[in-house]
Design a protein around this motif. Sequence first.
Motif, PDB file in Angstrom:
ATOM      1  N   ALA A  91      -7.714  -5.731   3.804  1.00  0.00           N
ATOM      2  CA  ALA A  91      -7.445  -6.685   2.470  1.00  0.00           C
ATOM      3  C   ALA A  91      -7.285  -8.117   2.838  1.00  0.00           C
ATOM      4  CB  ALA A  91      -6.322  -5.948   1.795  1.00  0.00           C
ATOM      5  N   ARG A 136      -5.428  -0.806   6.668  1.00  0.00           N
ATOM      6  CA  ARG A 136      -5.916  -1.075   5.480  1.00  0.00           C
ATOM      7  C   ARG A 136      -5.648  -2.175   4.983  1.00  0.00           C
ATOM      8  NH1 ARG A 136      -7.069   2.903   7.248  1.00  0.00           N
ATOM      9  NH2 ARG A 136      -8.856   1.566   7.701  1.00  0.00           N
ATOM     10  N   ILE A 137      -4.351  -2.790   5.042  1.00  0.00           N
ATOM     11  CA  ILE A 137      -3.750  -4.070   4.881  1.00  0.00           C
ATOM     12  C   ILE A 137      -4.489  -5.312   5.696  1.00  0.00           C
ATOM     13  CG2 ILE A 137      -1.921  -5.647   4.989  1.00  0.00           C
ATOM     14  CD1 ILE A 137       0.188  -3.091   4.348  1.00  0.00           C
ATOM     15  N   VAL A 153      -7.289   3.886  -0.488  1.00  0.00           N
ATOM     16  CA  VAL A 153      -5.865   3.616  -0.998  1.00  0.00           C
ATOM     17  C   VAL A 153      -5.783   3.936  -2.274  1.00  0.00           C
ATOM     18  CG1 VAL A 153      -4.005   2.104  -1.362  1.00  0.00           C
ATOM     19  CG2 VAL A 153      -5.731   1.812   0.820  1.00  0.00           C
ATOM     20  N   VAL A 175       0.917  -1.341  -0.061  1.00  0.00           N
ATOM     21  CA  VAL A 175       0.020  -0.005  -0.125  1.00  0.00           C
ATOM     22  C   VAL A 175       1.018   1.420  -0.012  1.00  0.00           C
ATOM     23  CG1 VAL A 175      -1.665   1.458   1.344  1.00  0.00           C
ATOM     24  CG2 VAL A 175      -1.814  -1.141   1.067  1.00  0.00           C
ATOM     25  N   LYS A 193      -8.246  -5.727  -3.899  1.00  0.00           N
ATOM     26  CA  LYS A 193      -7.762  -4.409  -4.569  1.00  0.00           C
ATOM     27  C   LYS A 193      -9.013  -3.543  -4.391  1.00  0.00           C
ATOM     28  CE  LYS A 193      -7.544  -2.152  -9.034  1.00  0.00           C
ATOM     29  NZ  LYS A 193      -7.579  -2.747 -10.501  1.00  0.00           N
ATOM     30  N   GLU A 199     -11.197   1.951   0.643  1.00  0.00           N
ATOM     31  CA  GLU A 199     -11.051   2.489   1.929  1.00  0.00           C
ATOM     32  C   GLU A 199      -9.983   3.605   1.656  1.00  0.00           C
ATOM     33  OE1 GLU A 199      -9.875  -0.289   4.787  1.00  0.00           O
ATOM     34  OE2 GLU A 199     -11.700  -1.407   4.989  1.00  0.00           O
ATOM     35  N   LEU A 232      -9.571  -2.157  -0.758  1.00  0.00           N
ATOM     36  CA  LEU A 232      -8.603  -1.006  -0.363  1.00  0.00           C
ATOM     37  C   LEU A 232      -8.814   0.141  -1.346  1.00  0.00           C
ATOM     38  CD1 LEU A 232      -4.930  -3.192  -0.840  1.00  0.00           C
ATOM     39  CD2 LEU A 232      -6.009  -2.292   1.409  1.00  0.00           C
TER      40      LEU A 232
END
Length: 278
Positions: A44, A40-41, A154, A29, A146, A152, A149
């Motif tokens: 995912a 965020r990760i 990214v 990211v 993807k 959110e 992310l």
Amino acid sequence: MQVVKSLVAKPVIHKKSMSLMGTPFEISVVATDADWAAERIQSAIAEIKRIDKLLTPLSDDSQTNIINHNAGIAPVKINGELFKLISRSLEIAELTHGTFDITYGTELSYHKVVLNAADNTVFLKEKDMRIYFGGIAKGYAADRAKYVLQMEGVNSGVINAAGNLVTWGTQPDGQQWTIGTADTDQRLKPYSDFIISNMAVATAAKREKTTKSMKTESKKSVCVISTSAELAGAMTTPLNMLGIKAGTKLINCLQQLACVFIDDNDQMFTSRFMNALS
């Protein structure tokens, strides 16, 4: 006098590697805040785990396992997400004349899957049939990760599922994401660099062994570039099976797909859309 430091942080790549769906995943990211990127990760990762639970045939309560358990017995009502994935998989099977097939157990078994869009049901006609998403699962999971992310916030990142990549946005310095296509035995010697920002890439090597020495003789490989990791991953095995001439001909007839083959003599063959990416 107190020194005032700049509060403007520069974006960097934040990464996390882990095993998911029985496959090494690396989630990258681009962000200025490490804690925000880590959160965020995790989102995912949660999405990939959700997809794994949906698609695995090994869990008693997965919809895929229930479909397999009812093969030759009765249709199974499933959710819209899985229904659409199966439908797309059958379309790819038809397109590739069965060289890609999420079903097994009988000959040309993808022809024996009955979908009912009105009821969202799937029925495997023969009792010995099964569904297995091995050729498409990690690509679909990467696409979904993807999507989560991006929802959110990214704006740039990479999902790497054991060499199958999906990218969006740009690198921290504003440069586009690129990949070097290399000999499968000499990965540090790229033949060419291709731009893959906002694209997905999947690779597969076809290795053959001699009967005497059992040493690897073939280095043939194919790299597929598409807008979808799901589609790119699904097409690698069919293209390896079809070979360079027939595989390239097929890709040249399709939209949103490109490929590059490396043959046994280290020669590179590309489809017509690859030039736009180099």
